[in-house]
Write a protein that holds these residues in place. Structure first.
Motif, mmCIF file in Angstrom:
data_model
loop_
_atom_site.group_PDB
_atom_site.id
_atom_site.type_symbol
_atom_site.label_atom_id
_atom_site.label_comp_id
_atom_site.label_asym_id
_atom_site.label_seq_id
_atom_site.Cartn_x
_atom_site.Cartn_y
_atom_site.Cartn_z
ATOM 1 N N HIS A 1 -5.974 -4.502 1.105
ATOM 2 C CA HIS A 1 -6.533 -4.276 2.447
ATOM 3 C C HIS A 1 -6.832 -2.794 2.652
ATOM 4 C CE1 HIS A 1 -7.072 -4.320 6.792
ATOM 5 N NE2 HIS A 1 -6.107 -3.426 6.884
ATOM 6 N N ALA A 2 -5.862 -1.919 2.305
ATOM 7 C CA ALA A 2 -6.065 -0.478 2.478
ATOM 8 C C ALA A 2 -7.225 0.012 1.623
ATOM 9 C CB ALA A 2 -4.781 0.278 2.131
ATOM 10 N N TYR B 1 -1.733 5.233 0.155
ATOM 11 C CA TYR B 1 -1.717 4.188 1.175
ATOM 12 C C TYR B 1 -0.773 3.043 0.864
ATOM 13 C CZ TYR B 1 -5.691 3.588 -2.065
ATOM 14 O OH TYR B 1 -6.504 3.583 -3.176
ATOM 15 N N ARG C 1 -14.775 0.903 2.837
ATOM 16 C CA ARG C 1 -15.710 0.630 3.933
ATOM 17 C C ARG C 1 -15.919 1.865 4.804
ATOM 18 N NH1 ARG C 1 -13.266 -3.469 5.550
ATOM 19 N NH2 ARG C 1 -12.338 -2.832 7.531
ATOM 20 N N PHE C 2 -14.845 2.630 5.017
ATOM 21 C CA PHE C 2 -14.952 3.846 5.841
ATOM 22 C C PHE C 2 -15.975 4.805 5.252
ATOM 23 C CE2 PHE C 2 -13.736 8.276 6.576
ATOM 24 C CZ PHE C 2 -13.702 8.318 7.956
ATOM 25 N N SER D 1 -8.361 4.711 14.003
ATOM 26 C CA SER D 1 -8.511 3.287 13.691
ATOM 27 C C SER D 1 -8.242 3.018 12.213
ATOM 28 C CB SER D 1 -9.928 2.830 14.066
ATOM 29 O OG SER D 1 -10.145 1.501 13.668
ATOM 30 N N LEU D 2 -8.737 3.900 11.345
ATOM 31 C CA LEU D 2 -8.487 3.775 9.904
ATOM 32 C C LEU D 2 -6.992 3.792 9.613
ATOM 33 C CD1 LEU D 2 -9.456 3.904 6.891
ATOM 34 C CD2 LEU D 2 -9.449 6.404 7.148
ATOM 35 N N ASP E 1 -5.202 0.630 10.971
ATOM 36 C CA ASP E 1 -5.464 -0.568 10.176
ATOM 37 C C ASP E 1 -4.592 -0.602 8.923
ATOM 38 O OD1 ASP E 1 -7.297 -1.440 11.983
ATOM 39 O OD2 ASP E 1 -9.073 -1.044 10.756
ATOM 40 N N ILE E 2 -4.368 0.547 8.323
ATOM 41 C CA ILE E 2 -3.510 0.619 7.135
ATOM 42 C C ILE E 2 -2.050 0.448 7.526
ATOM 43 C CG2 ILE E 2 -2.743 2.113 5.246
ATOM 44 C CD1 ILE E 2 -5.564 3.356 5.292
ATOM 45 N N ASN F 1 -0.063 5.991 5.483
ATOM 46 C CA ASN F 1 -1.271 5.749 6.276
ATOM 47 C C ASN F 1 -1.840 7.059 6.807
ATOM 48 O OD1 ASN F 1 1.223 5.638 7.964
ATOM 49 N ND2 ASN F 1 -0.227 5.466 9.654
ATOM 50 N N ASP G 1 -9.849 -1.720 0.578
ATOM 51 C CA ASP G 1 -11.115 -2.183 1.144
ATOM 52 C C ASP G 1 -11.473 -1.422 2.419
ATOM 53 O OD1 ASP G 1 -11.117 -3.985 -0.913
ATOM 54 O OD2 ASP G 1 -10.604 -5.724 0.314
ATOM 55 N N ARG G 2 -10.464 -1.108 3.218
ATOM 56 C CA ARG G 2 -10.711 -0.395 4.477
ATOM 57 C C ARG G 2 -11.234 1.013 4.217
ATOM 58 N NH1 ARG G 2 -12.169 1.552 8.416
ATOM 59 N NH2 ARG G 2 -11.309 1.444 10.547
#
Length: 409
Positions: A41-42, A95, A48-49, A24-25, A28-29, A108, A44-45
């Motif tokens: 976005h990458a 990323y 958060r991970f 999923s990570l 999303d990237i 990614n 922040d993702r």
């Protein structure tokens, strides 16, 4: 040896347990590609991970650069030795994407490998009360590899000062523990002349386009005298505005590449002589600018490479004969000059070439997951070997020192 094997089994099982989260990570990237320096976005993702895994990770967003981050965990294995310096093991995540074609270099998957390997090693270490040396894990999010060399900026900012070993892996067409990347310098050349009517009174002008064409031809002729492994290639970015106006301004952009850093200095001297000669011949003024940092070649580390191959083979990775040369460049090369590390390449289940639309599709395909997680396991297992065996750590550092010494000869 038995404890080390148990640690390797533990980290493999833990990475497998996270496979859905890791996929999923990566997805999303991959599904929201962002260019170098704009990977909000990458960033922040990934922040958060690591923040959501558990409360033991210390996560710093916007670390030194707007889209870089740092996650750290530990130290462990220091019962009764709390004052002893820890061995910091670093994993790097890239990323950024490419214009138009998105994640055609699979960054990614690089982010996924770094995250998975760090989580796997953490799982293997967290119940270890006594290790030869206390161990800390550091994950660095390193943006802008494709354009401005984010790792170089992070080096200059001191982000690697407390990192003792560094690991990352890059998607490619085959698995390889090491490929000899090349140095690269980007050069921008600007010629300033004088505009005039090209038909009525051309003698009043100073033709900057003539200078650009002369420079281009000078470099084309220079190639005959260059070493076979040296490369220079470029374009005329600006050649004038109208045919009836003597161009007052022109601009070229060239890339200069050599297998090792010391050769790049020689190539730059030769290329600059060609640029200046064109200015002298036409009466133009010339600016020679290096707009981005130089990417260094990756220094080899035989001990880490051998360990990675051994661990990879135990997981089913096949290592075909490595090519004698490789034309790619990466800012990880600069990291390898300051910290012992390894940058293997890994197959993702496609014969497509990097920087193509076909590779973008492959980097986002579920098929790539088997190869990506297998690579993460091999990296984490290699790190486990080194942190558990002081002799291996000494060999890794000796390889690094020897590689640095060769640069001075």
């Amino acid at each position: 040896m038995e404890k080390r094997q148990q640690m390797k089994e533990t980290l493999q099982l833990f990475i497998d347990s996270l496979k859905d989260e890791l996929h999923s990570l990566s997805q999303d990237i991959w599904s929201e590609p962002e260019l170098a320096g704009n990977e909000t976005h990458a960033h922040d993702r990934l922040v958060r991970f690591f923040s959501q895994q558990d409360q033991t990770w210390s996560v710093q967003s916007h670390y030194q650069l707007p889209t870089a981050f740092r996650a750290s965990w530990g130290p462990v294995g220091c019962r009764g030795r709390e004052e002893e310096p820890a061995l910091s093991v670093g994993f790097l995540c890239e990323y950024d994407a490419l214009p138009d074609v998105g994640h055609a270099c699979g960054h990614n998957l690089i982010a996924e490998v770094g995250a998975a390997a760090a989580m796997g090693l953490k799982a293997a270490l967290e119940n270890q009360l006594e290790l030869p040396v206390p161990v800390k894990i550091i994950v660095l999010g390193t943006p802008a590899e494709e354009a401005i060399g984010g790792k170089i900026n992070l080096i200059q900012a001191g982000a690697f000062n407390d990192v003792d070993l560094v690991f990352m892996a890059h998607p490619a067409q085959q698995d390889a523990s090491f490929l000899p990347t090349v140095t690269i310098a980007e050069v921008s050349v600007k010629y300033h002349g004088k505009a005039s009517h090209a038909s009525a009174y051309p003698w009043e002008g100073v033709n900057a386009l003539d200078a650009a064409v002369l420079a281009y031809n000078n470099l084309s002729l220079l190639r005959q005298q260059l070493k076979p492994e040296w490369r220079l290639h470029g374009i005329i970015k600006h050649g004038g505005v109208k045919p009836n106006i003597i161009p007052a301004y022109t601009e070229l952009e060239f890339y200069l590449r050599t297998p090792v850093l010391k050769d790049l200095c020689d190539l730059k001297t030769k290329a600059e002589a060609c640029f200046r000669a064109a200015a002298l011949a036409t009466g133009c003024q010339v600016e020679i600018i290096y707009p981005t940092p130089t990417y260094y070649n990756i220094l080899p580390n035989a001990t880490l490479a051998n360990l990675y191959e051994s661990n990879g083979k135990s997981l089913g990775i096949e290592f075909p004969e490595q090519p004698a040369s490789f034309s790619g460049s990466t800012d990880f090369g600069n990291v390898s000059f300051v910290v012992p590390g390894i940058h293997p390449f890994f197959h993702i289940g496609t014969g497509a070439l990097n920087h193509t639309e076909e590779y973008t599709e492959a980097a986002g395909a579920e098929k790539a997951q088997l190869y990506t997680l297998r690579t993460a396991k091999a990296l984490a297992m290699t790190a486990a070997d080194v942190v558990c065996c002081p002799d291996l750590l000494r060999q890794v550092r000796e390889d690094f020192n020897q590689a640095r010494l060769k640069l001075e000869k």
